[in-house]
Motif scaffolding. Structure first.
Motif, mmCIF file in Angstrom:
data_model
loop_
_atom_site.group_PDB
_atom_site.id
_atom_site.type_symbol
_atom_site.label_atom_id
_atom_site.label_comp_id
_atom_site.label_asym_id
_atom_site.label_seq_id
_atom_site.Cartn_x
_atom_site.Cartn_y
_atom_site.Cartn_z
ATOM 1 N N VAL A 1 -27.397 122.043 70.121
ATOM 2 C CA VAL A 1 -28.544 121.728 69.253
ATOM 3 C C VAL A 1 -28.336 120.369 68.601
ATOM 4 N N ALA A 2 -27.117 120.101 68.160
ATOM 5 C CA ALA A 2 -26.810 118.795 67.567
ATOM 6 C C ALA A 2 -26.977 117.685 68.595
ATOM 7 N N ILE A 3 -26.594 117.950 69.838
ATOM 8 C CA ILE A 3 -26.774 116.956 70.903
ATOM 9 C C ILE A 3 -28.256 116.722 71.150
ATOM 10 N N LEU A 4 -29.036 117.800 71.190
ATOM 11 C CA LEU A 4 -30.483 117.692 71.395
ATOM 12 C C LEU A 4 -31.129 116.842 70.307
ATOM 13 N N VAL A 5 -30.761 117.087 69.058
ATOM 14 C CA VAL A 5 -31.313 116.323 67.936
ATOM 15 C C VAL A 5 -30.953 114.850 68.067
ATOM 16 N N THR A 6 -29.737 114.556 68.493
ATOM 17 C CA THR A 6 -29.307 113.161 68.650
ATOM 18 C C THR A 6 -30.087 112.479 69.761
ATOM 19 N N VAL A 7 -30.323 113.175 70.852
ATOM 20 C CA VAL A 7 -31.116 112.613 71.956
ATOM 21 C C VAL A 7 -32.500 112.224 71.455
ATOM 22 N N TYR A 8 -33.165 113.131 70.745
ATOM 23 C CA TYR A 8 -34.517 112.844 70.275
ATOM 24 C C TYR A 8 -34.526 111.771 69.186
ATOM 25 N N ASP A 9 -33.453 111.683 68.426
ATOM 26 C CA ASP A 9 -33.350 110.624 67.426
ATOM 27 C C ASP A 9 -33.259 109.258 68.111
ATOM 28 N N LEU A 10 -32.480 109.174 69.177
ATOM 29 C CA LEU A 10 -32.360 107.915 69.917
ATOM 30 C C LEU A 10 -33.667 107.558 70.629
ATOM 31 N N VAL A 11 -34.391 108.566 71.084
ATOM 32 C CA VAL A 11 -35.707 108.320 71.678
ATOM 33 C C VAL A 11 -36.648 107.756 70.619
ATOM 34 N N GLU A 12 -36.616 108.323 69.433
ATOM 35 C CA GLU A 12 -37.470 107.852 68.343
ATOM 36 C C GLU A 12 -37.142 106.402 67.976
ATOM 37 N N LYS A 13 -35.874 106.032 68.097
ATOM 38 C CA LYS A 13 -35.444 104.671 67.781
ATOM 39 C C LYS A 13 -35.622 103.704 68.960
ATOM 40 N N LYS A 14 -36.217 104.191 70.041
ATOM 41 C CA LYS A 14 -36.477 103.374 71.238
ATOM 42 C C LYS A 14 -35.191 102.911 71.916
ATOM 43 N N HIS B 1 -19.301 118.513 58.899
ATOM 44 C CA HIS B 1 -18.373 119.346 59.657
ATOM 45 C C HIS B 1 -18.930 119.762 61.017
ATOM 46 N N THR B 2 -20.116 119.279 61.358
ATOM 47 C CA THR B 2 -20.742 119.643 62.630
ATOM 48 C C THR B 2 -20.480 118.549 63.646
ATOM 49 N N LYS B 3 -19.580 118.834 64.598
ATOM 50 C CA LYS B 3 -19.135 117.788 65.522
ATOM 51 C C LYS B 3 -18.948 118.348 66.926
ATOM 52 N N VAL B 4 -19.332 117.551 67.914
ATOM 53 C CA VAL B 4 -18.985 117.838 69.297
ATOM 54 C C VAL B 4 -17.725 117.046 69.613
ATOM 55 N N HIS B 5 -16.783 117.666 70.332
ATOM 56 C CA HIS B 5 -15.484 117.033 70.551
ATOM 57 C C HIS B 5 -15.364 116.320 71.892
#
Length: 305
Positions: free
Chosen positions: A79-92, A164-168
């Motif tokens: 879910v955190a990865i998904l949010v990051t993907v969409y955040d980068l899309v929003e930032k073009k 504390h929410t991190k992908v390793h």
């Protein structure tokens, strides 16, 4: 007769009070003391460690146990990865239509279908996000992490107040870990019940990325095909959710659209039952947790025909 009349009046008043609580724009409250006892009894009986956060976003009611304790996420970190993907899309900085090529070296075991496809197949970022979130495809996850860079997930979570929410590392590629000690201890990722509940709350309120992006992500998560945990005894309720499974841990976070919006995050670790059977104790305790929460608040009234 007087006692009977009094009882009928009492029932009538109780019915009126319940009806008043369900007036549109107002939200019924739960017997949270009773619910807390029920959830704690489930945790006490579990042969392992169970932490949970239950948060009614519309009434403010909130229950937790080990809410700030760190747990392995397994695939819940996606879910955190998904949010990051969409955040980068929003930032073009990324497009959902960008192509990703599946090479033989990218294909990893575990959940998902891309591991069985012929090398050289091309999919889009949108496709990978869908596969990662709905069937927890590990190869799709790794393709996305290669494209966005693991540390950007850290940065995005920290910007949302989730330190504390991190992908390793990439899935099944421990050598790619950016935090080896934590990776050895927690596996693919780490979080707390409170932080993951907050992430789902941000998505529900349109504050994780943008209202439009968050709505799109919730729609993806609503198509998650794993219903062995919080969803197991629940039907007829829309619930964007994500699950995770590793040997000693079963986890899930969900947003239940009842009469009010209720976020439920249940995370286990150190489970004695390490089996992957549908009736494994980790799955079963989360299933009972989900049922108890959903039964504590009324559902939305059915639409008139």
């Amino acid at each position: 007769m007087r006692r009977m009349a009094g009882a009928l009046v009492g029932l009538s008043l109780a019915g009126c009070a319940h009806a008043q609580a369900l007036v549109p724009g107002r939200f019924a409250r739960a017997d949270t003391a009773r619910l807390h006892r029920t959830l704690d009894s489930l945790a006490d009986a579990h042969h392992g460690v169970l932490g949970y956060t239950v948060w009614n976003l519309d009434t403010g009611e909130r229950l937790e146990r080990r809410g700030d304790e760190t747990f392995p996420t397994a695939s819940l970190i996606k879910v955190a990865i998904l949010v990051t993907v969409y955040d980068l899309v929003e930032k073009k900085m990324l497009s959902l239509d960008d192509p990703l090529t599946v090479l033989k070296i990218d294909q990893v075991p575990g959940s998902g279908t891309l591991q069985f496809m012929h090398p050289g197949i091309a999919i889009s970022v949108r496709d990978a996000a869908w596969l990662m979130s709905t069937i927890s495809d590990n190869t799709a996850t790794n393709l996305l992490l290669d494209r966005i860079v693991i540390r950007r997930v850290w940065d995005k979570m920290e910007s949302l107040g989730l330190p504390h929410t991190k992908v390793h590392s990439k899935s099944f590629v421990r050598a790619a870990s950016v935090a080896m000690d934590s990776s050895v201890k927690y596996g693919l990722g780490v979080t707390t019940p409170n932080e993951m509940a907050k992430l789902f709350a941000l998505l529900a309120d349109g504050k994780a990325v943008t209202p439009a992006a968050d709505s799109a992500m919730l729609d993806i998560l609503a198509h998650n095909e794993d219903e062995t945990k919080l969803q197991r005894y629940v039907s007829g309720v829309r619930a964007p959710h994500k699950t995770g499974d590793v040997d000693q841990s079963r986890v899930e976070c969900a947003l239940f659209y009842l009469q009010s919006r209720v976020v439920v995050c249940g995370l286990t670790k150190e489970n004695a039952d390490k089996s992957y059977a549908i009736d494994s104790e980790g799955n079963a305790v989360l299933a009972r947790l989900g049922r108890a929460v959903v039964e504590a608040w009324p559902r939305r009234a059915a639409a008139a025909p």
